[in-house]
Enzyme design. Sequence first.
Site, mmCIF file in Angstrom:
data_model
loop_
_atom_site.group_PDB
_atom_site.id
_atom_site.type_symbol
_atom_site.label_atom_id
_atom_site.label_comp_id
_atom_site.label_asym_id
_atom_site.label_seq_id
_atom_site.Cartn_x
_atom_site.Cartn_y
_atom_site.Cartn_z
ATOM 1 C CB CYS A 1 -29.651 19.705 -3.751
ATOM 2 S SG CYS A 1 -30.068 19.887 -5.342
ATOM 3 N NE ARG A 2 -29.306 14.808 -1.127
ATOM 4 C CZ ARG A 2 -29.361 13.539 -1.382
ATOM 5 N NH1 ARG A 2 -30.032 12.660 -0.572
ATOM 6 N NH2 ARG A 2 -28.804 12.940 -2.178
ATOM 7 C CB SER A 3 -23.301 17.702 0.138
ATOM 8 O OG SER A 3 -22.914 17.786 -1.286
ATOM 9 C CG ASN B 1 -20.740 18.980 -4.149
ATOM 10 O OD1 ASN B 1 -19.680 19.351 -4.461
ATOM 11 N ND2 ASN B 1 -21.276 19.136 -2.948
ATOM 12 C CG ASP C 1 -32.225 13.878 -4.333
ATOM 13 O OD1 ASP C 1 -32.259 15.177 -4.701
ATOM 14 O OD2 ASP C 1 -31.794 12.795 -4.988
ATOM 15 C CB CYS D 1 -25.564 14.475 -1.425
ATOM 16 S SG CYS D 1 -25.092 16.195 -2.663
HETATM 17 P P1 4NP Z 1 -27.907 16.147 -4.528
HETATM 18 O O1 4NP Z 1 -29.078 16.147 -5.405
HETATM 19 O O2 4NP Z 1 -27.519 14.762 -4.385
HETATM 20 O O3 4NP Z 1 -28.573 16.792 -2.909
HETATM 21 O O4 4NP Z 1 -26.997 17.187 -4.974
HETATM 22 C C1 4NP Z 1 -29.448 15.845 -6.533
HETATM 23 C C2 4NP Z 1 -28.702 16.608 -7.596
HETATM 24 C C3 4NP Z 1 -28.653 16.187 -8.895
HETATM 25 C C4 4NP Z 1 -29.255 14.646 -9.062
HETATM 26 C C5 4NP Z 1 -29.818 13.952 -8.171
HETATM 27 C C6 4NP Z 1 -29.660 14.484 -6.885
HETATM 28 N N1 4NP Z 1 -29.288 14.262 -10.604
HETATM 29 O O5 4NP Z 1 -29.785 13.351 -10.807
HETATM 30 O O6 4NP Z 1 -28.896 14.956 -11.382
#
Ligand code: 4NP
Length: 150
Positions: free
Chosen positions: A8-10, A6, A120, A3
Amino acid sequence: MVCLGNICRSPIAEGILRHKLKSQGITHVETDSAGTSSFHVGEAPDRRMRATAIQNGVDIEDLRARQFVPADFDRFDLIYAMDQSNYNNIIALAQTEDEKNKVRLILNEIEPEANKAVPDPYYGGDEGFQHVFDLLDEATNVIIEKYVKR
Ligand code: 4NP
């Protein structure tokens, strides 16, 4: 599992897949996750994602964020992107058609060619995390049936 951050989703995608493989006694599959960005390298998963994991019986406490690197194309047979932006960023690092062919949008395993995103949850409410969990729970079931139990 890849993602943006790294955190939340992945990590939950990795955690669910790892949990299912272990509980089914499958030991020959290596799992990992990464982010296309370096924003959160070294961090544990988001506390809301960790809480959702625990509520669903999955342990991701040991995971730490890292950035996707081109060497991942050699290490892994399948690379799952959570959304189109992640997909495009990974494809941009691929150097061969073989490498490009390893990259998939994970929800296409549930609904082929629909090109849907795992939303997200980072800027949303807590309920978004359970929705992400449920989508990835379903997708990992398909992945195990399709690629692991051959
Ligand atoms: P992820 O979620 O891609 O599912 O880990 C996010 C975590 C942090 C951010 C964006 C999405 N950020 O912009 O910091």
